[in-house]
Scaffold this motif. Structure first.
Motif, PDB file in Angstrom:
ATOM      1  N   GLU A  43      -2.600  -6.057   5.419  1.00 38.88           N
ATOM      2  CA  GLU A  43      -3.962  -5.832   5.282  1.00 38.88           C
ATOM      3  C   GLU A  43      -4.114  -4.120   5.540  1.00 38.88           C
ATOM      4  N   VAL A  44      -3.213  -3.703   6.255  1.00 31.19           N
ATOM      5  CA  VAL A  44      -3.149  -2.551   6.560  1.00 31.19           C
ATOM      6  C   VAL A  44      -2.466  -1.553   5.269  1.00 31.19           C
ATOM      7  N   LEU A  45      -1.439  -2.153   4.839  1.00 34.09           N
ATOM      8  CA  LEU A  45      -0.835  -1.563   3.500  1.00 34.09           C
ATOM      9  C   LEU A  45      -1.899  -1.476   2.494  1.00 34.09           C
ATOM     10  N   GLU A  46      -2.686  -2.498   2.316  1.00 32.51           N
ATOM     11  CA  GLU A  46      -3.862  -2.482   1.355  1.00 32.51           C
ATOM     12  C   GLU A  46      -4.813  -1.423   1.522  1.00 32.51           C
ATOM     13  N   GLU A  47      -5.224  -1.182   2.660  1.00 32.40           N
ATOM     14  CA  GLU A  47      -6.288  -0.097   3.222  1.00 32.40           C
ATOM     15  C   GLU A  47      -5.773   1.283   2.971  1.00 32.40           C
ATOM     16  N   LEU A  48      -4.478   1.665   3.225  1.00 35.70           N
ATOM     17  CA  LEU A  48      -3.799   2.736   3.084  1.00 35.70           C
ATOM     18  C   LEU A  48      -3.719   3.167   1.581  1.00 35.70           C
ATOM     19  N   LYS A  49      -3.441   2.064   0.678  1.00 35.32           N
ATOM     20  CA  LYS A  49      -3.152   2.120  -0.663  1.00 35.32           C
ATOM     21  C   LYS A  49      -4.428   2.755  -1.290  1.00 35.32           C
ATOM     22  N   ASN A  50      -5.393   1.990  -0.971  1.00 36.69           N
ATOM     23  CA  ASN A  50      -7.220   2.378  -1.492  1.00 36.69           C
ATOM     24  C   ASN A  50      -7.544   3.526  -1.081  1.00 36.69           C
ATOM     25  N   HIS A  51      -7.111   4.126   0.378  1.00 35.69           N
ATOM     26  CA  HIS A  51      -7.692   5.394   0.557  1.00 35.69           C
ATOM     27  C   HIS A  51      -7.013   6.497  -0.452  1.00 35.69           C
ATOM     28  N   VAL A  52      -5.911   6.545  -0.917  1.00 33.46           N
ATOM     29  CA  VAL A  52      -5.238   7.445  -1.431  1.00 33.46           C
ATOM     30  C   VAL A  52      -4.780   7.264  -2.976  1.00 33.46           C
ATOM     31  N   SER A  53      -5.315   6.174  -3.606  1.00 36.91           N
ATOM     32  CA  SER A  53      -4.965   5.981  -4.852  1.00 36.91           C
ATOM     33  C   SER A  53      -5.460   6.995  -5.885  1.00 36.91           C
ATOM     34  N   GLU A  54      -6.247   7.658  -5.536  1.00 38.80           N
ATOM     35  CA  GLU A  54      -6.759   8.738  -6.640  1.00 38.80           C
ATOM     36  C   GLU A  54      -6.044   9.789  -6.562  1.00 38.80           C
ATOM     37  N   LEU A  55      -5.262  10.148  -5.475  1.00 42.20           N
ATOM     38  CA  LEU A  55      -4.119  11.206  -5.422  1.00 42.20           C
ATOM     39  C   LEU A  55      -2.796  10.893  -5.633  1.00 42.20           C
ATOM     40  N   CYS A  56      -2.431   9.612  -5.726  1.00 46.50           N
ATOM     41  CA  CYS A  56      -1.038   9.453  -5.915  1.00 46.50           C
ATOM     42  C   CYS A  56      -0.848   8.089  -6.600  1.00 46.50           C
ATOM     43  N   GLU A  57       0.411   7.635  -6.640  1.00 47.59           N
ATOM     44  CA  GLU A  57       0.770   6.289  -7.027  1.00 47.59           C
ATOM     45  C   GLU A  57       1.226   5.579  -5.969  1.00 47.59           C
ATOM     46  N   PRO A  58       0.756   4.643  -5.565  1.00 50.06           N
ATOM     47  CA  PRO A  58       0.993   4.138  -4.212  1.00 50.06           C
ATOM     48  C   PRO A  58       1.964   2.857  -4.204  1.00 50.06           C
ATOM     49  N   TYR A  59       2.794   2.790  -3.410  1.00 45.90           N
ATOM     50  CA  TYR A  59       3.707   1.693  -3.341  1.00 45.90           C
ATOM     51  C   TYR A  59       3.537   1.050  -1.705  1.00 45.90           C
ATOM     52  N   ALA A  60       4.208  -0.278  -1.502  1.00 48.14           N
ATOM     53  CA  ALA A  60       3.911  -0.805  -0.407  1.00 48.14           C
ATOM     54  C   ALA A  60       5.160  -1.545   0.019  1.00 48.14           C
ATOM     55  N   SER A  61       5.356  -1.715   1.259  1.00 51.12           N
ATOM     56  CA  SER A  61       6.472  -2.648   1.933  1.00 51.12           C
ATOM     57  C   SER A  61       6.325  -2.857   3.186  1.00 51.12           C
ATOM     58  N   SER A 140      -8.295  12.206   7.195  1.00 51.05           N
ATOM     59  CA  SER A 140      -7.358  13.018   7.757  1.00 51.05           C
ATOM     60  C   SER A 140      -6.036  12.283   6.787  1.00 51.05           C
ATOM     61  N   LEU A 141      -6.048  11.016   6.459  1.00 50.04           N
ATOM     62  CA  LEU A 141      -4.954  10.529   5.696  1.00 50.04           C
ATOM     63  C   LEU A 141      -4.818  11.089   4.356  1.00 50.04           C
ATOM     64  N   LYS A 142      -5.858  11.562   3.668  1.00 49.61           N
ATOM     65  CA  LYS A 142      -5.915  12.260   2.592  1.00 49.61           C
ATOM     66  C   LYS A 142      -5.492  13.600   2.564  1.00 49.61           C
ATOM     67  N   GLU A 143      -5.702  14.251   3.469  1.00 47.63           N
ATOM     68  CA  GLU A 143      -5.382  15.725   3.785  1.00 47.63           C
ATOM     69  C   GLU A 143      -3.926  15.563   4.044  1.00 47.63           C
ATOM     70  N   ALA A 144      -3.278  14.626   4.770  1.00 45.34           N
ATOM     71  CA  ALA A 144      -1.826  14.671   5.114  1.00 45.34           C
ATOM     72  C   ALA A 144      -1.085  14.352   3.984  1.00 45.34           C
ATOM     73  N   VAL A 145      -1.715  13.409   2.981  1.00 48.54           N
ATOM     74  CA  VAL A 145      -0.911  13.247   1.747  1.00 48.54           C
ATOM     75  C   VAL A 145      -0.947  14.531   0.793  1.00 48.54           C
TER      76      VAL A 145
END
Length: 409
Positions: A43-61, A140-145
């Protein structure tokens, strides 16, 4: 009027599919920087991916082990973000592995107050670009990415500039010194070429460092008297005063390189080669040691080839001799040398017919027995100019009537 009128048959996708915003988004995804998130909670991975999906192509593990596989299979990644607490290795250890595989990847660590000291240690060791404190905000996550993506681009631009400038300078230096010290810098050319090919074959991330170290490993030879140079080159028994000179090679080389910026890793590779590899047998110095293993093996191959041994015998000696060489490096050399034999044919040509891209298949001497260039020397524009200069200084050509060369098939 028919909406497809004027369109060639079968091109209806041009008018419809490519105007679909979902398709456009998917096509644009190919050009987005890739970011890998590693956390043991789905669930944390899904949340992280959703927050930055417009900035990058997210992968999860969900684990470090799976993350390394994704990193290897789908890279390069601009950023890898990992939680500190993972099954097996922790996040800072995982990011250190990422850093060794791709030093230009921006690595970020998600951490809480409980493991903040471990996280700071990872930052101080250079394995982490940025810490992200839990709980984080989407902004803060978007700014870091965004910062991580910029950092990757900056480091890659700097790498390209450094490589193009330095590699060009090293090539010019090698060509020039090869005319002054043909034995040693002929070796430098051969070792640089083969070591670079081996490094590329083994996916070593900094091929230029291996190639540059190959050239600079021969640099101290310019301090040798001509009367002793050949004995040192052929590893013959040396007088005590010459042994003292050779013993100073590491100091001389390091002093010469100390005036050139951004060559810290190259200096370490040469130190590993000329002084001792033991200080570099650590996790932090893995890449330095790998570069040393490549360069040391190729240099030993060149020593034995110059001594007159056949390639197959040399490779067998490297595998089973008293000195220990990395089997993967030997295997890569064997494959590359075999390919080289199938790519080149031996031909005998007059001096006037030599062309850029050929390679000497034997030592080239003047009629006076002066060595102009050793076997394996690449024929470049600079080298042809040197030969032309020799030719104009004699009433008749000082070269053999036919020169044996390797020519690409």
């Amino acid at each position: 009027m028919d909406g497809n009128a004027g369109n060639p048959k079968g091109n209806t996708l041009v008018g419809k599919t490519l105007c679909n915003p979902i398709i456009i988004y998917l096509l644009d995804m190919k050009n987005l920087p890739r970011v890998l998130f590693v956390d043991d909670q789905a669930e944390v991975l899904e949340e992280l991916k959703n927050h930055v999906s417009e900035l990058c192509e997210p992968y999860a593990s969900l684990s470090a082990e799976e993350g390394l596989e994704i990193f290897k299979k789908n890279g390069p990644f601009s950023i890898v973000v990992s939680d500190q607490i993972l099954p097996g290795v922790n996040g800072s250890e995982f990011l250190a592995m990422i850093n060794r595989r791709d030093p230009y990847c921006s690595t970020m660590l998600l951490t809480g107050h409980a493991n903040y000291s471990d996280a700071m240690r990872a930052v101080n060791n250079g394995h982490v670009f940025r810490l992200l404190e839990k709980p984080y905000s989407p902004d803060s996550l978007k700014e870091a990415v965004e910062a991580g993506i910029r950092q990757r681009k900056l480091m890659e631009s700097e790498k390209v500039l450094l490589q193009e400038t330095l590699v060009g300078a090293v090539n010019a230096l090698t060509d020039t010194l090869a005319t002054v010290k043909p034995l040693f810098f002929g070796r430098a050319q051969r070792v640089k070429r083969l070591a670079g090919e081996v490094a590329m074959y083994l996916d070593f991330p900094h091929v230029w460092q291996v190639e540059t170290a190959a050239v600079f490993s021969q640099l101290a030879s310019i301090t040798l008297p001509e009367t002793e140079a050949e004995n040192v080159f052929l590893r013959k028994k040396l007088h005590p005063h010459v042994l003292k000179l050779v013993g100073n090679f590491p100091t001389v080389t390091d002093h010469l390189l100390g005036h050139i910026p951004r060559l810290g890793e190259v200096r370490e590779i040469i130190d590993c080669l000329m002084v001792s590899p033991k200080p570099y047998q650590t996790q932090e110095k893995t890449l330095i040691y790998q570069a040393y293993e490549i360069l040391n093996t190729v240099l030993e191959y060149d020593y034995l080839e110059v001594a007159g041994h056949e390639s197959e015998i040399i490779l067998a000696t490297l595998k089973g001799g008293n000195k220990r060489f990395n089997p993967k490096v030997i295997e890569a050399m064997s494959l590359l040398l075999h390919k080289s034999k199938t790519r080149y044919l031996v031909n005998e040509l007059p001096f006037e017919d030599l062309k850029v891209g050929m390679r000497l298949a034997e030592n080239l001497h003047l009629e006076t027995e002066l060595l102009v260039a050793p076997k394996g020397t690449d024929i470049t524009k600079h080298f042809l100019q040197v030969l032309h200069n020799y030719d104009t200084c004699y009433e008749k050509s000082p070269f053999p009537k036919l020169i044996k060369v390797f020519v690409r098939d």
